[in-house]
Design a protein around this motif. Structure first.
Motif, PDB file in Angstrom:
ATOM      1  N   SER A  51       0.789  -1.130   0.031  1.00  0.00           N
ATOM      2  CA  SER A  51       0.187  -0.057  -0.123  1.00  0.00           C
ATOM      3  C   SER A  51       0.990   1.255   0.226  1.00  0.00           C
ATOM      4  CB  SER A  51      -0.851   0.128   1.194  1.00  0.00           C
ATOM      5  OG  SER A  51      -1.483   1.145   1.321  1.00  0.00           O
ATOM      6  N   ARG A  52       0.311   2.253  -0.773  1.00  0.00           N
ATOM      7  CA  ARG A  52       1.199   3.413  -0.821  1.00  0.00           C
ATOM      8  C   ARG A  52       0.672   4.625  -0.074  1.00  0.00           C
ATOM      9  NH1 ARG A  52       2.340   4.197  -7.563  1.00  0.00           N
ATOM     10  NH2 ARG A  52       3.607   2.084  -7.768  1.00  0.00           N
ATOM     11  N   GLY A  53      -0.256   4.335   0.844  1.00  0.00           N
ATOM     12  CA  GLY A  53      -0.938   5.345   1.530  1.00  0.00           C
ATOM     13  C   GLY A  53      -2.613   5.364   1.939  1.00  0.00           C
ATOM     14  N   GLU A  54      -2.813   6.014   2.477  1.00  0.00           N
ATOM     15  CA  GLU A  54      -4.270   5.953   2.971  1.00  0.00           C
ATOM     16  C   GLU A  54      -5.343   5.751   1.812  1.00  0.00           C
ATOM     17  OE1 GLU A  54      -6.502   9.497   4.571  1.00  0.00           O
ATOM     18  OE2 GLU A  54      -4.403  10.741   4.297  1.00  0.00           O
ATOM     19  N   ASP A  55      -6.476   5.076   1.871  1.00  0.00           N
ATOM     20  CA  ASP A  55      -7.357   4.910   0.941  1.00  0.00           C
ATOM     21  C   ASP A  55      -8.312   6.374   1.022  1.00  0.00           C
ATOM     22  OD1 ASP A  55      -9.414   4.221  -0.645  1.00  0.00           O
ATOM     23  OD2 ASP A  55     -10.380   2.759   0.693  1.00  0.00           O
ATOM     24  N   LYS A  56      -8.312   7.031   0.132  1.00  0.00           N
ATOM     25  CA  LYS A  56      -8.943   8.336  -0.168  1.00  0.00           C
ATOM     26  C   LYS A  56     -10.503   8.080  -0.221  1.00  0.00           C
ATOM     27  CE  LYS A  56      -5.059  10.617  -0.482  1.00  0.00           C
ATOM     28  NZ  LYS A  56      -4.556  11.756   0.373  1.00  0.00           N
ATOM     29  N   THR A  57     -11.013   6.949  -0.504  1.00  0.00           N
ATOM     30  CA  THR A  57     -12.450   6.905  -0.695  1.00  0.00           C
ATOM     31  C   THR A  57     -12.973   6.358   0.825  1.00  0.00           C
ATOM     32  OG1 THR A  57     -12.186   4.286  -0.790  1.00  0.00           O
ATOM     33  CG2 THR A  57     -12.229   5.871  -2.953  1.00  0.00           C
ATOM     34  N   GLY A  58     -12.015   6.088   1.800  1.00  0.00           N
ATOM     35  CA  GLY A  58     -12.595   5.755   2.882  1.00  0.00           C
ATOM     36  C   GLY A  58     -13.024   4.466   3.315  1.00  0.00           C
ATOM     37  N   LYS A  59     -12.916   3.772   2.250  1.00  0.00           N
ATOM     38  CA  LYS A  59     -13.631   2.190   2.151  1.00  0.00           C
ATOM     39  C   LYS A  59     -12.642   0.991   2.869  1.00  0.00           C
ATOM     40  CE  LYS A  59     -16.453   2.727  -2.037  1.00  0.00           C
ATOM     41  NZ  LYS A  59     -16.415   2.197  -3.539  1.00  0.00           N
ATOM     42  N   LYS A  60     -11.258   1.475   2.857  1.00  0.00           N
ATOM     43  CA  LYS A  60     -10.282   0.575   3.540  1.00  0.00           C
ATOM     44  C   LYS A  60      -9.604   1.121   4.617  1.00  0.00           C
ATOM     45  CE  LYS A  60      -8.454  -2.777   1.417  1.00  0.00           C
ATOM     46  NZ  LYS A  60      -7.476  -3.846   0.651  1.00  0.00           N
ATOM     47  N   ILE A  61      -9.055   0.393   5.469  1.00  0.00           N
ATOM     48  CA  ILE A  61      -8.183   1.025   6.317  1.00  0.00           C
ATOM     49  C   ILE A  61      -6.725   0.555   6.040  1.00  0.00           C
ATOM     50  CG2 ILE A  61      -7.608   1.108   8.904  1.00  0.00           C
ATOM     51  CD1 ILE A  61     -10.588   0.085   9.522  1.00  0.00           C
TER      52      ILE A  61
END
Length: 261
Positions: free
Chosen positions: A202-212
């Motif tokens: 993973s390159r960073g946080e999920d902008k969609t908010g669907k995944k942690i």
């Protein structure tokens, strides 16, 4: 395995041994089993040894040959160290990469994974319910130890920390069995189960908010439901019981002291 300088009374150790100070003897229970109301339940990880290995594992064995055991032990030791350090962190201890003499306590890779966990914990601020919790399913007669039970955004999660380079189907079955056992043991029910993978790409946080997830880590949930994974686990358990119709732990006893007279 009990290592030097390990306190034999700590929770993670006393599951597999009983110390009798009166007779100055320590009794080791087979680590593949847990005791429950004077009964012996096989561990989830022991049962899942009967889950078939995939083709990638077989190819890896061919590639590394006789070095497989050495590589596997090194990875297991690193994973154990990361798990133990995370437990200490959750207990409020300050964790330092170097000791008072400036020597590293962890490899760089292990320290990276510890920091990834810290990033997850400080970013999403879960409410810790239990850590390294022994769980039992009386309904199905198995047991295991869940890494973390926590609440995230109002939902109770069963989390298993993984430091492997890839994820395997057996991990999903392991989590489903833990979730079932937790819900048998506690009134506060868990509804979510996920692998906290500390070697994610993973390159960073999920902008969609669907995944942690964050940089280099993520919570991976199975594409199958927990109910489906539990049924798969129970099928593997049937295979286990076919090969082990009357499984019993192996006991060893050792004196606590010796002296030449």
């Amino acid at each position: 395995m009990i290592q030097q300088n390990v306190n034999i009374y700590q929770k993670s150790v006393n599951r597999i041994l009983q110390v009798d100070p009166n007779s100055e003897q320590v009794n080791f229970l087979d680590s593949r089993f847990y005791t429950r109301n004077e009964k012996y339940y096989p561990s989830v990880t022991y049962i899942l040894q009967y889950f078939p290995k995939n083709k990638f594992f077989e190819n890896w064995l061919k590639d590394v040959g006789h070095n497989a055991d050495i590589i596997a032990k090194k990875a297991a030791d690193e994973g154990t160290l990361v798990h133990e350090t995370i437990e200490r962190y959750l207990n409020g201890e300050e964790i330092s990469w170097v000791n008072s003499k400036g020597n590293a306590r962890y490899s760089l890779e292990a320290w990276r994974m510890i920091l990834k966990f810290v990033d997850f914990w400080t970013t999403h601020k879960p409410k810790l319910i239990k850590a390294e919790e022994h769980l039992f399913s009386d309904k199905y007669a198995y047991a295991g130890t869940a890494d973390i039970i926590c609440e995230i955004d109002g939902e109770i999660w069963v989390l298993d920390i993984k430091t492997s380079n890839s994820l395997h189907t057996s991990y999903d079955l392991q989590l489903a069995s833990y979730l079932q056992a937790w819900n048998e043991c506690y009134e506060e029910k868990a509804t979510r189960a996920g692998i906290l993978w500390l070697k994610s790409k993973s390159r960073g946080e999920d902008k969609t908010g669907k995944k942690i997830k964050g940089k280099g880590w993520e919570i991976n949930e199975s594409k199958r439901s927990n109910e489906e994974n539990l049924l798969l686990f129970l099928k593997v358990y049937d295979l286990f019981k076919t090969e082990n119709p009357n499984p019993k732990p192996i006991f060893e006893s050792f004196p606590l002291k010796v002296q030449l007279k």
